[in-house]
Design a protein around this motif. Sequence first.
Motif, mmCIF file in Angstrom:
data_model
loop_
_atom_site.group_PDB
_atom_site.id
_atom_site.type_symbol
_atom_site.label_atom_id
_atom_site.label_comp_id
_atom_site.label_asym_id
_atom_site.label_seq_id
_atom_site.Cartn_x
_atom_site.Cartn_y
_atom_site.Cartn_z
ATOM 1 N N SER A 54 0.835 -1.206 0.000
ATOM 2 C CA SER A 54 0.000 0.000 0.000
ATOM 3 C C SER A 54 0.869 1.256 0.000
ATOM 4 O O SER A 54 0.565 2.247 -0.687
ATOM 5 N N GLY A 55 1.963 1.215 0.765
ATOM 6 C CA GLY A 55 2.833 2.385 0.877
ATOM 7 C C GLY A 55 3.584 2.712 -0.389
ATOM 8 O O GLY A 55 3.893 3.884 -0.656
ATOM 9 N N CYS A 56 3.890 1.694 -1.197
ATOM 10 C CA CYS A 56 4.654 1.957 -2.414
ATOM 11 C C CYS A 56 3.836 2.721 -3.452
ATOM 12 O O CYS A 56 4.394 3.192 -4.451
ATOM 13 N N LEU A 57 2.534 2.876 -3.227
ATOM 14 C CA LEU A 57 1.726 3.706 -4.118
ATOM 15 C C LEU A 57 2.203 5.161 -4.090
ATOM 16 O O LEU A 57 2.003 5.910 -5.048
ATOM 17 N N PHE A 58 2.814 5.571 -2.969
ATOM 18 C CA PHE A 58 3.317 6.940 -2.865
ATOM 19 C C PHE A 58 4.598 7.138 -3.673
ATOM 20 O O PHE A 58 5.023 8.264 -3.885
ATOM 21 N N GLY A 59 5.238 6.022 -4.075
ATOM 22 C CA GLY A 59 6.474 6.124 -4.845
ATOM 23 C C GLY A 59 7.656 5.575 -4.068
ATOM 24 O O GLY A 59 7.509 5.021 -2.967
ATOM 25 N N PRO A 60 8.876 5.722 -4.598
ATOM 26 C CA PRO A 60 10.068 5.145 -3.965
ATOM 27 C C PRO A 60 10.442 5.762 -2.628
ATOM 28 O O PRO A 60 11.315 5.239 -1.939
ATOM 29 N N VAL A 61 9.768 6.860 -2.247
ATOM 30 C CA VAL A 61 10.004 7.409 -0.910
ATOM 31 C C VAL A 61 9.686 6.363 0.157
ATOM 32 O O VAL A 61 10.222 6.404 1.276
ATOM 33 N N ALA A 62 8.836 5.381 -0.189
ATOM 34 C CA ALA A 62 8.516 4.294 0.745
ATOM 35 C C ALA A 62 9.769 3.527 1.151
ATOM 36 O O ALA A 62 9.907 3.101 2.308
ATOM 37 N N LEU A 63 10.696 3.345 0.222
ATOM 38 C CA LEU A 63 11.941 2.623 0.523
ATOM 39 C C LEU A 63 12.773 3.376 1.551
ATOM 40 O O LEU A 63 13.371 2.773 2.450
ATOM 41 N N LEU A 64 12.815 4.704 1.408
ATOM 42 C CA LEU A 64 13.594 5.513 2.350
ATOM 43 C C LEU A 64 13.013 5.416 3.757
ATOM 44 O O LEU A 64 13.748 5.283 4.739
ATOM 45 N N TRP A 65 11.681 5.475 3.862
ATOM 46 C CA TRP A 65 11.047 5.396 5.180
ATOM 47 C C TRP A 65 11.291 4.035 5.819
ATOM 48 O O TRP A 65 11.571 3.943 7.010
ATOM 49 N N ILE A 66 11.216 2.972 5.036
ATOM 50 C CA ILE A 66 11.444 1.634 5.593
ATOM 51 C C ILE A 66 12.861 1.527 6.163
ATOM 52 O O ILE A 66 13.051 1.074 7.296
ATOM 53 N N VAL A 67 13.870 1.951 5.397
ATOM 54 C CA VAL A 67 15.256 1.809 5.840
ATOM 55 C C VAL A 67 15.549 2.721 7.028
ATOM 56 O O VAL A 67 16.050 2.279 8.070
ATOM 57 N N ILE A 68 15.224 4.012 6.904
ATOM 58 C CA ILE A 68 15.523 4.965 7.970
ATOM 59 C C ILE A 68 14.679 4.680 9.204
ATOM 60 O O ILE A 68 15.179 4.669 10.336
ATOM 61 N N GLY A 69 13.379 4.447 8.989
ATOM 62 C CA GLY A 69 12.499 4.178 10.114
ATOM 63 C C GLY A 69 12.882 2.920 10.861
ATOM 64 O O GLY A 69 12.870 2.885 12.097
ATOM 65 N N CYS A 70 13.236 1.865 10.133
ATOM 66 C CA CYS A 70 13.597 0.594 10.763
ATOM 67 C C CYS A 70 14.836 0.735 11.637
ATOM 68 O O CYS A 70 14.850 0.311 12.793
ATOM 69 N N ILE A 71 15.891 1.350 11.107
ATOM 70 C CA ILE A 71 17.165 1.430 11.833
ATOM 71 C C ILE A 71 17.072 2.352 13.039
ATOM 72 O O ILE A 71 17.496 1.993 14.144
#
Length: 471
Positions: free
Chosen positions: A75-92
């Motif tokens: 669902s989040g990837c509908l916003f675009g590749p910014v989803a990848l940044l949130w997953i990596v930064i948010g997770c760490i």
Amino acid sequence: MNGLLFFLLCVLLLVGGYAVYGRIAERVFHGKADLEMPCKRHADGVDFVPLPTWKVFMIQLLNIAGLGPVLGAVSGCLFGPVALLWIVIGCIFAGAVHDFLSAMLCAYSGGKNLPELIGHWMGPVARHALRITCVVMLVMIGVIFTRTPAEMLGNITPLSATTFCVIILVYYFLATLLPIQTLIGRLYPFFAALFLFMAVALMVMLPFCGHEVLPNLDFFTNMHPKGLPVWPLIFVTISCGAISGFHGTQSPLMVRCLQERRLMRPVFYGAMVTEGLVALIWATVGLTLRSELAGLAPGAAISTASELMLGQVGGMIAVLGVVVLAITSGDTALRVGRLIMAESLHMEQAGIKNRLLLAVPIFAVVILLFNIDISILWRYFGWANQGLACLSLWMLTIMLRQRKRPYWLTLVPAMFMTVVCVAYLLCAPECGIHLDVLTSSLIGLGFLALVLVLFWCNPRRTFPSIPEDLQ
């Protein structure tokens, strides 16, 4: 940048985050090195049971994952590749820190559940409110994670979704009642095999799927088909895989089974990083197959993507892996609901009678909620989940400050999530208030300023006591 190389860079950042930032978090927490773990201090043969470390890790990973790192990522990837940044930064910097430090605090508090930890550091009002909130949220998860996997199984087998609902509920009831090593400890290795097949197979097949991996890496353009704003919606849409308050309710289960304090970081920070990797894989798949999945509901998108990536048989196994993620969070969610109620009512759980007295009403409520629209439950769960994560981060910040430890580690993500939760509540379409994003964000910043004043001034000048093992 080449999309495949960017994906691999994200994977390396997650692994590096575990190796570097996880160690920083461990040093910041500190605490007595030779801590006697809860499974030895309070052994009861039911909930406080020593288990092998690999089982503890697998159970923790499956407990916290649920459908979040799959449905949320798609669902989040509908916003675009910014989803990848949130997953990596948010997770760490947020999710793994949240999971690891809340688990550490649980271990140093004798295996207490999240409401009791928050009550100790934030007061009795917070304790009572969290007892109710957590049980309600866990019951909602029980409903969602019964109906959703049942519907998915009903679509790929001759049996009906109703039949699978009954089967899943019977399993949940037994998993809630029986000693943790009886069902959960024995079935999770099999479930973990399906889960790992899904994640590894999708990652291996990315370069061979017939589509360019991550064809669009424009991080500054909102690509949502309905024009929904990236801020603050993406930070609630993608929770599991980045940060999730639900994890804090699940960690005590495995804190009570881990045998050595030195294994806390590999199990709890490591499990969250692994979940982040799963979310990263699914978000990458969603962005790579964006044109193929356009217009599909998240569940249909998962099935379609699995078949496109792995073929009909492999896709079916991958869908079963997603089903496993739901079931292995649903069973432990309801088990934790029993444990929180037991702790609140001071009821021993060694005897089956007391476990039945708590489990039966929990399952009665689950059945009563079965006719509610799942999408409504998801809406309430999404915001409540991130609100719980925010509250847990503030609790950890208070704990670190009181112990004179570097509390910036949790203060920064706590501040960020405070603004996110308030802004989301005010502007998200499903919340019904419908303020614009700018006004919602300014109110969120104002609320954060008030919280910071209360945090630093502490006008009552009262502070919680520090457990001996933490001194």
